[in-house]
Structures are given as structure tokens and as C-alpha cells.
Scaffold this motif. Structure first.
Motif, mmCIF file in Angstrom:
data_model
loop_
_atom_site.group_PDB
_atom_site.id
_atom_site.type_symbol
_atom_site.label_atom_id
_atom_site.label_comp_id
_atom_site.label_asym_id
_atom_site.label_seq_id
_atom_site.Cartn_x
_atom_site.Cartn_y
_atom_site.Cartn_z
ATOM 1 N N ASP A 44 1.147 9.971 4.670
ATOM 2 C CA ASP A 44 1.123 10.031 6.131
ATOM 3 C C ASP A 44 0.355 11.260 6.616
ATOM 4 O O ASP A 44 0.276 12.277 5.930
ATOM 5 C CB ASP A 44 2.547 10.065 6.672
ATOM 6 N N LYS A 92 -2.720 -3.479 11.055
ATOM 7 C CA LYS A 92 -2.739 -2.024 10.873
ATOM 8 C C LYS A 92 -3.951 -1.678 10.019
ATOM 9 O O LYS A 92 -4.226 -2.365 9.034
ATOM 10 C CB LYS A 92 -1.454 -1.600 10.160
ATOM 11 N N PHE A 120 -11.537 1.685 5.924
ATOM 12 C CA PHE A 120 -10.168 1.263 6.213
ATOM 13 C C PHE A 120 -9.812 0.013 5.421
ATOM 14 O O PHE A 120 -10.654 -0.851 5.193
ATOM 15 C CB PHE A 120 -9.995 0.924 7.702
ATOM 16 N N ILE A 136 -5.439 1.257 7.652
ATOM 17 C CA ILE A 136 -5.062 2.474 6.921
ATOM 18 C C ILE A 136 -6.325 3.067 6.305
ATOM 19 O O ILE A 136 -7.025 2.373 5.553
ATOM 20 C CB ILE A 136 -4.021 2.167 5.831
ATOM 21 N N TRP A 186 0.704 5.142 0.661
ATOM 22 C CA TRP A 186 -0.212 6.064 1.321
ATOM 23 C C TRP A 186 0.499 7.305 1.813
ATOM 24 O O TRP A 186 1.708 7.331 1.986
ATOM 25 C CB TRP A 186 -0.952 5.358 2.452
ATOM 26 N N ILE A 224 -4.917 6.520 0.918
ATOM 27 C CA ILE A 224 -4.237 5.524 0.091
ATOM 28 C C ILE A 224 -4.128 6.037 -1.341
ATOM 29 O O ILE A 224 -5.108 6.468 -1.935
ATOM 30 C CB ILE A 224 -4.979 4.175 0.135
ATOM 31 N N THR A 248 -8.850 4.604 3.838
ATOM 32 C CA THR A 248 -8.843 4.558 2.370
ATOM 33 C C THR A 248 -8.616 5.935 1.758
ATOM 34 O O THR A 248 -8.077 6.035 0.662
ATOM 35 C CB THR A 248 -10.146 3.950 1.823
ATOM 36 N N THR A 276 3.794 0.365 2.682
ATOM 37 C CA THR A 276 3.605 -0.647 3.708
ATOM 38 C C THR A 276 3.227 -1.964 3.028
ATOM 39 O O THR A 276 2.353 -1.985 2.173
ATOM 40 C CB THR A 276 2.503 -0.227 4.701
ATOM 41 N N ILE A 312 0.855 -1.187 0.000
ATOM 42 C CA ILE A 312 0.000 0.000 0.000
ATOM 43 C C ILE A 312 0.888 1.233 0.000
ATOM 44 O O ILE A 312 1.799 1.361 0.820
ATOM 45 C CB ILE A 312 -0.931 0.025 1.228
#
Length: 88
Positions: free
Chosen positions: A13, A70, A50, A72, A11, A77, A74, A39, A9
Motif C-alpha cells: 500500500d 481497480k 497498471f 494497481i 501489493w 505489486i 505494477t 486483492t 494480487i
């Protein structure tokens, strides 16, 4: 994506700062602090907004399946890449 697939993924931060700021200071800080993250993990599920991945997958049936998961959001992303299809 299927449960257990190994994925990467990409993404963006999330960050925040306290205190009082002017708009130009905020813009400069954002430009200075943008971090793009990669990741890798096993796809567990999509839940609400997520993507959930895990670092480890237990293969026996007498223990919990997913280790070190984890979630993340969406919305941050940028891209998801399939690395390897999982075993069932």
C-alpha cells in the motif's frame, strides 16, 4: 494471465503524511505504517504500468462487461497468483 482469469494480487500500500519531518521520524513512520494488501478480482488488462482487475464480470452481451474495477500500479505489486482460469 488472460482476460477474465480470477487472480490474487499481493501489493504494498501507498501512504503519505503532511507537515515537516526529520529523516529519522520519516523512517520510523514508514516502518510503523507498512501495509501489505491482498486483492482478488477478475483480470481485465494490463494498461501502461497498471494491472486492472474487476470485482464483477457481466456474462450477458447487452451490458458493460466489468464492474467495480481497480488499477494497481505494477511497481508496488509483489506477486500475482492465478486462482482460476476464466471463461470466454
Amino acid at each position: 494471465m488472460k482476460k477474465g482469469d480470477l487472480i490474487k494480487i499481493y501489493w504494498r500500500d501507498v501512504f503519505s503524511f503532511g507537515g515537516w519531518w526529520e529523516e529519522e521520524e520519516i523512517k520510523k513512520k514508514i516502518d510503523d505504517e507498512i501495509k501489505d494488501i491482498e486483492t482478488i478480482g477478475f483480470f481485465v488488462m494490463k494498461y501502461k504500468n497498471f494491472i486492472v482487475i474487476a470485482q464483477s464480470k457481466e456474462l450477458s452481451s447487452d451490458f458493460s462487461t466489468w464492474g467495480h474495477w481497480k488499477a494497481i500500479p505494477t511497481g508496488i505489486i509483489k506477486k500475482i497468483m492465478l486462482l482460476k482460469e476464466g471463461r470466454n
